[in-house]
Write a protein that holds these residues in place. Structure first.
Motif, PDB file in Angstrom:
ATOM      1  N   ALA A 157      43.467  42.503  39.205  1.00 10.91           N
ATOM      2  CA  ALA A 157      43.467  42.094  40.617  1.00 10.91           C
ATOM      3  C   ALA A 157      44.766  41.411  41.006  1.00 10.91           C
ATOM      4  O   ALA A 157      45.212  41.542  42.143  1.00 10.91           O
ATOM      5  CB  ALA A 157      42.285  41.181  40.914  1.00 10.91           C
ATOM      6  N   TRP A 158      45.375  40.662  40.083  1.00 10.45           N
ATOM      7  CA  TRP A 158      46.501  39.806  40.477  1.00 10.45           C
ATOM      8  C   TRP A 158      47.673  40.558  41.097  1.00 10.45           C
ATOM      9  O   TRP A 158      48.257  40.056  42.057  1.00 10.45           O
ATOM     10  CB  TRP A 158      46.949  38.898  39.314  1.00 10.45           C
ATOM     11  CG  TRP A 158      47.660  39.602  38.209  1.00 10.45           C
ATOM     12  CD1 TRP A 158      47.120  40.104  37.070  1.00 10.45           C
ATOM     13  CD2 TRP A 158      49.062  39.895  38.147  1.00 10.45           C
ATOM     14  NE1 TRP A 158      48.089  40.697  36.299  1.00 10.45           N
ATOM     15  CE2 TRP A 158      49.299  40.582  36.936  1.00 10.45           C
ATOM     16  CE3 TRP A 158      50.146  39.650  38.994  1.00 10.45           C
ATOM     17  CZ2 TRP A 158      50.553  41.018  36.557  1.00 10.45           C
ATOM     18  CZ3 TRP A 158      51.399  40.088  38.608  1.00 10.45           C
ATOM     19  CH2 TRP A 158      51.591  40.760  37.413  1.00 10.45           C
TER      20      TRP A 158
ATOM     21  N   HIS B 260      47.677  43.247  42.956  1.00  8.42           N
ATOM     22  CA  HIS B 260      47.239  43.660  44.289  1.00  8.42           C
ATOM     23  C   HIS B 260      47.201  42.453  45.229  1.00  8.42           C
ATOM     24  O   HIS B 260      47.685  42.518  46.359  1.00  8.42           O
ATOM     25  CB  HIS B 260      45.859  44.323  44.209  1.00  8.42           C
ATOM     26  CG  HIS B 260      45.820  45.509  43.298  1.00  8.42           C
ATOM     27  ND1 HIS B 260      45.824  45.391  41.921  1.00  8.42           N
ATOM     28  CD2 HIS B 260      45.781  46.840  43.557  1.00  8.42           C
ATOM     29  CE1 HIS B 260      45.786  46.592  41.389  1.00  8.42           C
ATOM     30  NE2 HIS B 260      45.766  47.493  42.360  1.00  8.42           N
ATOM     31  N   VAL B 261      46.626  41.368  44.746  1.00  9.74           N
ATOM     32  CA  VAL B 261      46.516  40.153  45.558  1.00  9.74           C
ATOM     33  C   VAL B 261      47.896  39.568  45.837  1.00  9.74           C
ATOM     34  O   VAL B 261      48.218  39.234  46.992  1.00  9.74           O
ATOM     35  CB  VAL B 261      45.608  39.106  44.861  1.00  9.74           C
ATOM     36  CG1 VAL B 261      45.649  37.770  45.578  1.00  9.74           C
ATOM     37  CG2 VAL B 261      44.177  39.633  44.774  1.00  9.74           C
TER      38      VAL B 261
ATOM     39  N   SER C 128      37.987  44.557  40.435  1.00 12.90           N
ATOM     40  CA  SER C 128      38.466  43.166  40.344  1.00 12.90           C
ATOM     41  C   SER C 128      38.303  42.549  38.960  1.00 12.90           C
ATOM     42  O   SER C 128      39.076  41.667  38.596  1.00 12.90           O
ATOM     43  CB  SER C 128      37.763  42.284  41.372  1.00 12.90           C
ATOM     44  OG  SER C 128      36.374  42.227  41.104  1.00 12.90           O
ATOM     45  N   GLU C 129      37.344  42.998  38.199  1.00 16.15           N
ATOM     46  CA  GLU C 129      37.146  42.412  36.867  1.00 16.15           C
ATOM     47  C   GLU C 129      38.170  42.932  35.862  1.00 16.15           C
ATOM     48  O   GLU C 129      38.393  42.319  34.828  1.00 16.15           O
ATOM     49  CB  GLU C 129      35.728  42.684  36.377  1.00 16.15           C
ATOM     50  CG  GLU C 129      34.706  41.915  37.200  1.00 16.15           C
ATOM     51  CD  GLU C 129      33.319  41.983  36.622  1.00 16.15           C
ATOM     52  OE1 GLU C 129      33.169  42.321  35.428  1.00 16.15           O
ATOM     53  OE2 GLU C 129      32.382  41.675  37.369  1.00 16.15           O
TER      54      GLU C 129
ATOM     55  N   GLY D 260      36.037  47.864  43.727  1.00 13.56           N
ATOM     56  CA  GLY D 260      35.301  47.547  42.513  1.00 13.56           C
ATOM     57  C   GLY D 260      36.069  47.483  41.209  1.00 13.56           C
ATOM     58  O   GLY D 260      35.511  47.757  40.155  1.00 13.56           O
TER      59      GLY D 260
ATOM     60  N   VAL E 132      42.494  42.863  49.412  1.00 10.12           N
ATOM     61  CA  VAL E 132      41.045  42.940  49.176  1.00 10.12           C
ATOM     62  C   VAL E 132      40.642  44.139  48.325  1.00 10.12           C
ATOM     63  O   VAL E 132      39.479  44.264  47.940  1.00 10.12           O
ATOM     64  CB  VAL E 132      40.247  42.935  50.505  1.00 10.12           C
ATOM     65  CG1 VAL E 132      40.543  41.684  51.304  1.00 10.12           C
ATOM     66  CG2 VAL E 132      40.484  44.188  51.311  1.00 10.12           C
ATOM     67  N   SER E 133      41.581  45.036  48.031  1.00  7.18           N
ATOM     68  CA  SER E 133      41.244  46.270  47.322  1.00  7.18           C
ATOM     69  C   SER E 133      40.538  46.074  45.976  1.00  7.18           C
ATOM     70  O   SER E 133      39.648  46.865  45.649  1.00  7.18           O
ATOM     71  CB  SER E 133      42.476  47.157  47.156  1.00  7.18           C
ATOM     72  OG  SER E 133      43.433  46.585  46.295  1.00  7.18           O
ATOM     73  N   PRO E 134      40.863  45.044  45.188  1.00  3.71           N
ATOM     74  CA  PRO E 134      40.140  44.907  43.918  1.00  3.71           C
ATOM     75  C   PRO E 134      38.625  44.743  44.105  1.00  3.71           C
ATOM     76  O   PRO E 134      37.841  45.234  43.293  1.00  3.71           O
ATOM     77  CB  PRO E 134      40.765  43.662  43.289  1.00  3.71           C
ATOM     78  CG  PRO E 134      42.145  43.602  43.875  1.00  3.71           C
ATOM     79  CD  PRO E 134      41.959  44.091  45.290  1.00  3.71           C
ATOM     80  N   TRP E 135      38.210  44.073  45.167  1.00  2.21           N
ATOM     81  CA  TRP E 135      36.796  43.856  45.437  1.00  2.21           C
ATOM     82  C   TRP E 135      36.213  45.001  46.256  1.00  2.21           C
ATOM     83  O   TRP E 135      35.095  45.424  46.022  1.00  2.21           O
ATOM     84  CB  TRP E 135      36.592  42.514  46.137  1.00  2.21           C
ATOM     85  CG  TRP E 135      37.021  41.420  45.220  1.00  2.21           C
ATOM     86  CD1 TRP E 135      36.264  40.801  44.270  1.00  2.21           C
ATOM     87  CD2 TRP E 135      38.334  40.857  45.126  1.00  2.21           C
ATOM     88  NE1 TRP E 135      37.031  39.887  43.578  1.00  2.21           N
ATOM     89  CE2 TRP E 135      38.306  39.890  44.088  1.00  2.21           C
ATOM     90  CE3 TRP E 135      39.529  41.068  45.806  1.00  2.21           C
ATOM     91  CZ2 TRP E 135      39.414  39.141  43.727  1.00  2.21           C
ATOM     92  CZ3 TRP E 135      40.640  40.315  45.446  1.00  2.21           C
ATOM     93  CH2 TRP E 135      40.588  39.361  44.409  1.00  2.21           C
ATOM     94  N   LEU E 136      36.992  45.524  47.176  1.00  2.00           N
ATOM     95  CA  LEU E 136      36.552  46.629  48.022  1.00  2.00           C
ATOM     96  C   LEU E 136      36.282  47.886  47.200  1.00  2.00           C
ATOM     97  O   LEU E 136      35.310  48.608  47.437  1.00  2.00           O
ATOM     98  CB  LEU E 136      37.614  46.907  49.097  1.00  2.00           C
ATOM     99  CG  LEU E 136      37.291  47.952  50.157  1.00  2.00           C
ATOM    100  CD1 LEU E 136      36.105  47.503  51.002  1.00  2.00           C
ATOM    101  CD2 LEU E 136      38.508  48.174  51.054  1.00  2.00           C
TER     102      LEU E 136
END
Length: 123
Positions: A93-94, A96-97, A89-90, A87, A81-85
């Motif tokens: 993200a891949w 990390h996910v 993600s744009e 900020g 969730v770190s890319p969204w947590l």
């Protein structure tokens, strides 16, 4: 379903820790932001708690395997969730996910107790 032996899990732990520390440079997001620091800190943590886990590849039998697996799940979820947590993600993200999902899956599939007398024979 516990299909991954703890010895194999140990190898994966150290590989994952090193991969997380190097990921920002391997995948081009070493920019000093949270995108870089989250995996690096989690990678270092994986190595440290692996060294003190009561399994075949631990140096000191300080934490039991079930606690280690809970740390894996928690770290994997945070990474996921770190890319969204945090900020970013744009931008990225891949990695990390993907690594977060793999970490959670590996923890879920690993034996809960090591098949040995203690970490590196130390009790």
């Amino acid at each position: 379903m516990e299909i991954i032996p703890t010895r194999v899990h140990g190898v994966l732990d150290y590989f994952t820790g090193i991969l997380l520390i190097l990921a920002p440079w391997l995948f081009g997001f070493a920019d000093g932001s949270a995108a870089q620091w989250v995996p690096m800190v989690l990678g270092a943590a994986v190595i440290v708690y692996s060294l003190i886990t009561d399994y075949e590849l631990g140096l000191v039998a300080a934490i039991p395997m079930p606690v280690h697996l809970m740390l894996d799940v928690g770290g994997g979820m945070l990474l996921l969730v770190s890319p969204w947590l945090f900020g970013f993600s744009e931008r990225i993200a891949w990695p990390h996910v993907a690594v977060g999902l793999i970490e959670v899956a590996v923890a879920a599939l690993t034996h809960r107790h090591a098949g040995h007398a203690g970490a590196a024979g130390v009790r």
